[in-house]
Design a protein around this motif. Structure first.
Motif, PDB file in Angstrom:
ATOM      1  N   ASN A 127       0.837  -1.192   0.000  1.00  0.00           N
ATOM      2  CA  ASN A 127       0.000   0.000   0.000  1.00  0.00           C
ATOM      3  C   ASN A 127       0.871   1.241   0.000  1.00  0.00           C
ATOM      4  O   ASN A 127       1.956   1.252   0.595  1.00  0.00           O
ATOM      5  N   CYS A 128       0.402   2.295  -0.648  1.00  0.00           N
ATOM      6  CA  CYS A 128       1.103   3.573  -0.601  1.00  0.00           C
ATOM      7  C   CYS A 128       1.223   4.018   0.856  1.00  0.00           C
ATOM      8  O   CYS A 128       0.260   3.959   1.624  1.00  0.00           O
ATOM      9  N   ARG A 129       2.407   4.438   1.249  1.00  0.00           N
ATOM     10  CA  ARG A 129       2.575   4.963   2.598  1.00  0.00           C
ATOM     11  C   ARG A 129       1.734   6.232   2.767  1.00  0.00           C
ATOM     12  O   ARG A 129       1.627   7.041   1.843  1.00  0.00           O
ATOM     13  N   LEU A 130       1.167   6.397   3.939  1.00  0.00           N
ATOM     14  CA  LEU A 130       0.382   7.587   4.210  1.00  0.00           C
ATOM     15  C   LEU A 130       1.203   8.849   3.974  1.00  0.00           C
ATOM     16  O   LEU A 130       0.721   9.826   3.393  1.00  0.00           O
ATOM     17  N   SER A 164       2.522  13.652   0.609  1.00  0.00           N
ATOM     18  CA  SER A 164       3.516  14.346  -0.218  1.00  0.00           C
ATOM     19  C   SER A 164       2.974  14.615  -1.616  1.00  0.00           C
ATOM     20  O   SER A 164       3.190  15.696  -2.184  1.00  0.00           O
ATOM     21  N   LEU A 165       2.284  13.635  -2.186  1.00  0.00           N
ATOM     22  CA  LEU A 165       1.706  13.804  -3.522  1.00  0.00           C
ATOM     23  C   LEU A 165       0.627  14.878  -3.508  1.00  0.00           C
ATOM     24  O   LEU A 165       0.503  15.659  -4.466  1.00  0.00           O
ATOM     25  N   MET A 166      -0.147  14.942  -2.460  1.00  0.00           N
ATOM     26  CA  MET A 166      -1.156  15.988  -2.347  1.00  0.00           C
ATOM     27  C   MET A 166      -0.504  17.360  -2.263  1.00  0.00           C
ATOM     28  O   MET A 166      -0.930  18.318  -2.914  1.00  0.00           O
ATOM     29  N   GLN A 167       0.567  17.460  -1.487  1.00  0.00           N
ATOM     30  CA  GLN A 167       1.256  18.735  -1.363  1.00  0.00           C
ATOM     31  C   GLN A 167       1.877  19.149  -2.694  1.00  0.00           C
ATOM     32  O   GLN A 167       1.861  20.329  -3.060  1.00  0.00           O
ATOM     33  N   ARG A 168       2.403  18.174  -3.432  1.00  0.00           N
ATOM     34  CA  ARG A 168       2.984  18.465  -4.746  1.00  0.00           C
ATOM     35  C   ARG A 168       1.909  18.994  -5.706  1.00  0.00           C
ATOM     36  O   ARG A 168       2.151  19.926  -6.475  1.00  0.00           O
ATOM     37  N   ASN A 205       9.423  18.024   7.529  1.00  0.00           N
ATOM     38  CA  ASN A 205       8.470  18.125   6.428  1.00  0.00           C
ATOM     39  C   ASN A 205       7.081  17.675   6.869  1.00  0.00           C
ATOM     40  O   ASN A 205       6.926  16.729   7.639  1.00  0.00           O
ATOM     41  N   ASN A 206       6.049  18.362   6.352  1.00  0.00           N
ATOM     42  CA  ASN A 206       4.666  18.082   6.760  1.00  0.00           C
ATOM     43  C   ASN A 206       4.300  16.611   6.662  1.00  0.00           C
ATOM     44  O   ASN A 206       3.648  16.052   7.548  1.00  0.00           O
ATOM     45  N   SER A 207       4.691  15.982   5.564  1.00  0.00           N
ATOM     46  CA  SER A 207       4.287  14.595   5.337  1.00  0.00           C
ATOM     47  C   SER A 207       4.932  13.631   6.325  1.00  0.00           C
ATOM     48  O   SER A 207       4.379  12.568   6.618  1.00  0.00           O
ATOM     49  N   ARG A 208       6.098  13.994   6.865  1.00  0.00           N
ATOM     50  CA  ARG A 208       6.817  13.078   7.741  1.00  0.00           C
ATOM     51  C   ARG A 208       6.136  12.908   9.099  1.00  0.00           C
ATOM     52  O   ARG A 208       6.429  11.948   9.823  1.00  0.00           O
ATOM     53  N   TYR A 209       5.244  13.813   9.440  1.00  0.00           N
ATOM     54  CA  TYR A 209       4.505  13.644  10.688  1.00  0.00           C
ATOM     55  C   TYR A 209       3.650  12.380  10.641  1.00  0.00           C
ATOM     56  O   TYR A 209       3.421  11.740  11.671  1.00  0.00           O
ATOM     57  N   ALA A 210       3.179  12.029   9.456  1.00  0.00           N
ATOM     58  CA  ALA A 210       2.411  10.790   9.314  1.00  0.00           C
ATOM     59  C   ALA A 210       3.278   9.585   9.629  1.00  0.00           C
ATOM     60  O   ALA A 210       2.817   8.610  10.237  1.00  0.00           O
ATOM     61  N   ASP A 211       4.554   9.636   9.239  1.00  0.00           N
ATOM     62  CA  ASP A 211       5.474   8.550   9.571  1.00  0.00           C
ATOM     63  C   ASP A 211       5.660   8.437  11.082  1.00  0.00           C
ATOM     64  O   ASP A 211       5.775   7.325  11.621  1.00  0.00           O
ATOM     65  N   LEU A 212       5.707   9.584  11.772  1.00  0.00           N
ATOM     66  CA  LEU A 212       5.851   9.545  13.226  1.00  0.00           C
ATOM     67  C   LEU A 212       4.682   8.795  13.858  1.00  0.00           C
ATOM     68  O   LEU A 212       4.866   8.026  14.809  1.00  0.00           O
ATOM     69  N   CYS A 213       3.480   9.016  13.321  1.00  0.00           N
ATOM     70  CA  CYS A 213       2.301   8.322  13.847  1.00  0.00           C
ATOM     71  C   CYS A 213       2.335   6.839  13.495  1.00  0.00           C
ATOM     72  O   CYS A 213       2.107   5.974  14.357  1.00  0.00           O
ATOM     73  N   MET A 214       2.629   6.528  12.240  1.00  0.00           N
ATOM     74  CA  MET A 214       2.643   5.127  11.817  1.00  0.00           C
ATOM     75  C   MET A 214       3.729   4.332  12.539  1.00  0.00           C
ATOM     76  O   MET A 214       3.551   3.149  12.840  1.00  0.00           O
ATOM     77  N   ASP A 215       4.852   4.983  12.843  1.00  0.00           N
ATOM     78  CA  ASP A 215       5.931   4.290  13.558  1.00  0.00           C
ATOM     79  C   ASP A 215       5.552   3.961  14.994  1.00  0.00           C
ATOM     80  O   ASP A 215       6.208   3.134  15.637  1.00  0.00           O
TER      81      ASP A 215
END
Length: 244
Positions: A21-24, A29-33, A173-183
């Motif tokens: 699955n695409c990582r959150l 990041s794609l939305m921000q782009r 980066n904004n998107s990396r906060y999602a990684d903090l949650c998923m981790d």
């Protein structure tokens, strides 16, 4: 549809998790782009913004998912500026699969800032053309994510922000906060849950070298809550993951 920006993207192997699955974080990041592309084609390129000491600051995302994109799937991201509310700018997103079926949507809030003074500016300070689209709306203005005092949080882990997480402003980066949650999720949770939504408010910027303590809740009625804070208690973000 007028005043709507559309981008297509093939989900590559470096953008997926071990379930394909695409990582959150990659989806955000794609939305921000896509948001950057929409603003830039109307005249406000990054270089032009920097010349005016301006920048965009994402403050809140409220994302709803039917499912996450999969490996080797081409998705279409449509986004548009929905106008302003007070000092904040409203931007919506719809994400479609290869059969033009909507698989995700989001309402977001942005602030225009003076990047030197770190000051939020009123929309009238924006010097470039930007068109609004009022023909479509994903939903109402998203609320700030505030975790109730009744939700019990406990420390999951802590990190120091380093090179891999920072952007050109030397902030996380904004998107990396999602990684903090998923981790913060356990292996059994990652094996069994499906992401149905993600709601986050960015409370305070995190700079390179700063320390983040990541707190989480147990699963509560389909939601897991997260908070990032400094050792002194400064809140960096509050978020919740809606899972099925």
């Amino acid at each position: 549809m007028g005043n709507t920006w559309t981008e297509e993207h093939l989900i590559y192997s470096n953008e997926i998790d071990y379930n394909a699955n695409c990582r959150l974080s990659n989806l955000l990041s794609l939305m921000q782009r896509a948001a950057d592309g929409d603003v830039e084609h109307m005249g406000g390129t990054r270089d032009q913004m920097l010349a005016h000491h301006l920048g965009w600051m994402l403050t809140t995302i409220d994302l709803v998912c039917e499912r996450m994109p999969r490996f080797n799937e081409t998705i279409q991201i449509r986004t548009w500026n929905k106008g302003t509310k007070g000092p904040l700018w409203l931007r919506d997103f719809r994400i479609y699969d290869e059969n033009d079926l909507e698989i995700a949507k989001a309402c977001t809030l942005w602030a225009l800032v003076d990047i030197h003074k770190r000051k939020v500016l009123r929309p009238s300070a924006y010097p470039f053309n930007i068109n609004s689209n009022h023909d479509d709306s994903v939903g109402p203005v998203p609320d700030k994510m505030n975790i109730s005092d009744e939700v019990e949080l406990y420390t999951s882990y802590s990190i120091t922000v380093r090179y891999s997480g920072i952007d050109s402003n030397r902030h996380l980066n904004n998107s990396r906060y999602a990684d903090l949650c998923m981790d913060a999720l356990t292996p059994p949770e990652l094996d069994t849950i499906a992401i149905l939504g993600f709601h986050i408010t960015y409370v305070h910027e995190v700079k390179s070298g700063e320390h983040i303590e990541v707190l989480r809740s147990d699963l509560l009625n389909g939601y897991i809550y997260f908070r990032g804070q400094s050792l002194e208690g400064t809140r960096y973000f509050e978020a919740c993951l809606h899972v099925g």
